[in-house]
Design an enzyme around this catalytic site. Structure first.
Site, short mmCIF file in Angstrom:
data_model
loop_
_atom_site.label_atom_id
_atom_site.label_comp_id
_atom_site.label_asym_id
_atom_site.label_seq_id
_atom_site.Cartn_x
_atom_site.Cartn_y
_atom_site.Cartn_z
N HIS A 125 7.64 -0.29 1.25
CA HIS A 125 6.76 0.84 0.91
C HIS A 125 7.33 2.20 1.32
O HIS A 125 7.35 3.15 0.55
CB HIS A 125 5.37 0.65 1.55
CG HIS A 125 4.44 1.79 1.26
ND1 HIS A 125 4.40 2.94 2.04
CD2 HIS A 125 3.53 1.98 0.28
CE1 HIS A 125 3.50 3.77 1.54
NE2 HIS A 125 2.96 3.22 0.47
N HIS B 282 10.17 10.20 -4.37
CA HIS B 282 9.78 11.41 -3.62
C HIS B 282 10.84 11.73 -2.57
O HIS B 282 10.53 11.78 -1.37
CB HIS B 282 8.42 11.26 -2.91
CG HIS B 282 7.31 10.74 -3.76
ND1 HIS B 282 6.93 11.32 -4.95
CD2 HIS B 282 6.48 9.67 -3.59
CE1 HIS B 282 5.91 10.64 -5.46
NE2 HIS B 282 5.62 9.64 -4.66
N ASP C 145 3.40 8.01 -11.21
CA ASP C 145 2.89 7.80 -9.86
C ASP C 145 1.37 7.62 -9.80
O ASP C 145 0.86 6.55 -10.07
CB ASP C 145 3.37 8.95 -8.97
CG ASP C 145 3.15 8.71 -7.48
OD1 ASP C 145 2.65 7.63 -7.13
OD2 ASP C 145 3.45 9.59 -6.67
ZN ZN Z 1 4.04 6.19 -4.99
#
Ligand code: ZN
Length: 463
Positions: free
Chosen positions: A212, A278, A329
């Protein structure tokens, strides 16, 4: 044996070298392009495209369930609203997801993606378990629903089950509202293998993993995950959220002495199979090292703007031959044109210049960004997509040059019209995936049914 339903002629097509005239596309029964031939006369019996053809765009980052909460967090409830207050709302939403609701939301989302010209998606899938954190009888139940939704809609998919273990650096204990996400490297690999057994990879479906974020895994668990991945799926894609928020950069520095991108590049063999989603907060040295690594910087400009994340130093990175791709996203927008536009506009506003992300080789901004996002999206998905070229998936869009945004423009200006002009309706008339038409005259073949199921799921979530 090839038949004439497996060929299409286009007066204009956007090939890896740029726009070409009189192009014949030929593909096989598996939906793979076998030949792309420019400068030929239209063969008898072959259909003609109603407009110019461009490759479909890969979407490299999606959390499908978040589609149903788009627009619900646009009000101020506290003096200071930021990413973390948005995340609390998103967690409350995630707690109410069921397998049926997830499948309905994902199916509608993928219909929207196809209509917008995304022909494949990397699904960063992290809601794995029942509401109380217990496992479903089929541990891969929710992932399987998402894979099925993609197959129903007709979009290509790279399914990336997410390893989420901790709530912060230093193996911080997970929060109760994170229990639906939690796995060990071993249980996550089990889940991945179960999913792959139930839904084997094929021309439209591939697998990888997604640790993650550096705050949600430890160095040891990340190593264990990648070791296990290579035993079963050598070379498969690896995606990670890396530096979305300055808060997580500060925590990473406090915990490790390094910034997130620097730490990851230092400790792991980061190369072309990696997608750093990101990579917003990188310093100059990190941007240069990331570009040199061959990894993809996964940019999601509309979500990053919506969440107040910050701006990625795109000019420097692209000028160092860094690889980028785009994702929707949180799905506050499902439109690759809007992502590319905002990517450029963020740089213009920051630098007070125009045409910032053009290059000498590609002076048209839209051309450079479209070309880059196709290549980076393909690399991140680990599938042969993103180009009209032999061996690639037969995924493309047919443009409507009568649309007001394109009318009267020369071919060299079509991509600029597509990316920078917004005059209502859609200039994308048709969408084909695996050689099959799924969107015609701007409508998806299952649009009504998928939307009815989505509305039902949203009504239940609100109840
Ligand atoms: Zn994400």
């Amino acid at each position: 044996m090839r038949n004439d339903r497996h060929a299409l002629f286009a007066a204009h097509a956007y090939l890896p070298q740029g726009w070409r005239r009189d192009v014949l596309l030929e593909w096989n029964d598996e939906g793979i392009l076998e030949a792309v031939t420019p400068g030929v006369a239209a063969p008898a019996g072959v259909g003609h495209a109603d407009g110019p053809i461009v490759p479909g765009m890969p979407n490299l980052h999606s959390h499908a369930f978040q589609r149903a909460m788009a627009g619900l967090a646009e009000y101020r409830a506290h003096a200071s609203e930021n990413f973390w207050s948005w995340r609390d709302l998103m967690y409350r939403f995630a707690a109410r997801i069921t397998p049926e609701r997830l499948e309905a939301i994902a199916r509608w989302l993928y219909v929207e993606m196809l209509k917008a010209g995304y022909t494949s998606v990397c699904e960063f899938h992290y809601v794995h378990h029942a509401q109380d954190g217990s496992r479903y009888a089929n541990a891969a139940e929710l992932g399987q629903r998402v894979v099925d939704a993609a197959a129903q809609a007709g979009i290509g998919m790279t399914m990336l089950p997410v390893l989420y273990q901790y709530s912060g650096f230093g193996k911080r204990e997970p929060r109760p509202d994170q229990r639906r996400f939690l796995n060990t490297p071993e249980s996550l690999l089990d889940l991945l293998l179960t999913l792959r057994r139930e839904r084997p990879a094929n021309g439209a479906l591939a697998y990888g993993v997604a640790p993650h974020s550096l705050r949600a895994v430890s160095e040891a668990s990340l190593r264990a995950l990648l070791h296990g991945l290579d035993a079963h799926l050598p070379g498969a894609p690896i995606h990670i959220h890396i530096a979305e928020q300055t808060g997580e950069v500060d925590e990473c520095v406090a915990a490790t002495g390094r910034r997130p991108v620097a730490w990851l590049l230092d400790r792991f063999d980061v190369g072309a199979r990696w997608c750093l989603v990101h990579a917003t907060h990188v310093d100059e040295a990190e941007a240069a090292a990331l570009a040199a690594s061959g990894a993809v910087a996964g940019l999601c400009p509309t979500t990053e703007a919506n969440l107040g994340d910050g701006l990625f130093p795109a000019r420097r990175y692209l000028d160092s031959n860094g690889c980028i791709g785009i994702g929707s996203d949180s799905h506050v927008a499902v439109d690759w044109r809007a992502e590319l536009r905002l990517l450029e506009y963020g740089q213009r506003l920051m630098l007070r210049q125009r045409n910032v992300l053009a290059s000498e080789a590609r002076p048209q901004v839209a051309d450079r960004l479209f070309h880059a996002a196709l290549a980076g999206g393909a690399r991140a998905s680990g599938r042969a997509v993103g180009a009209l070229a032999p061996g690639c998936r037969a995924d493309w869009l047919i443009l409507d040059v009568a649309h007001p945004s394109l009318h009267g423009r020369e071919p060299g200006d079509w991509l600029s019209g597509i990316v920078f002009c917004e005059h209502g309706g859609t200039p994308i008339a048709e969408v084909h995936t695996g050689g099959r038409r799924v969107v015609h005259e701007g409508r998806h073949e299952d649009e009504d049914e998928a939307y009815a199921a989505y509305r039902e799921a949203v009504a239940q979530l609100k109840a």
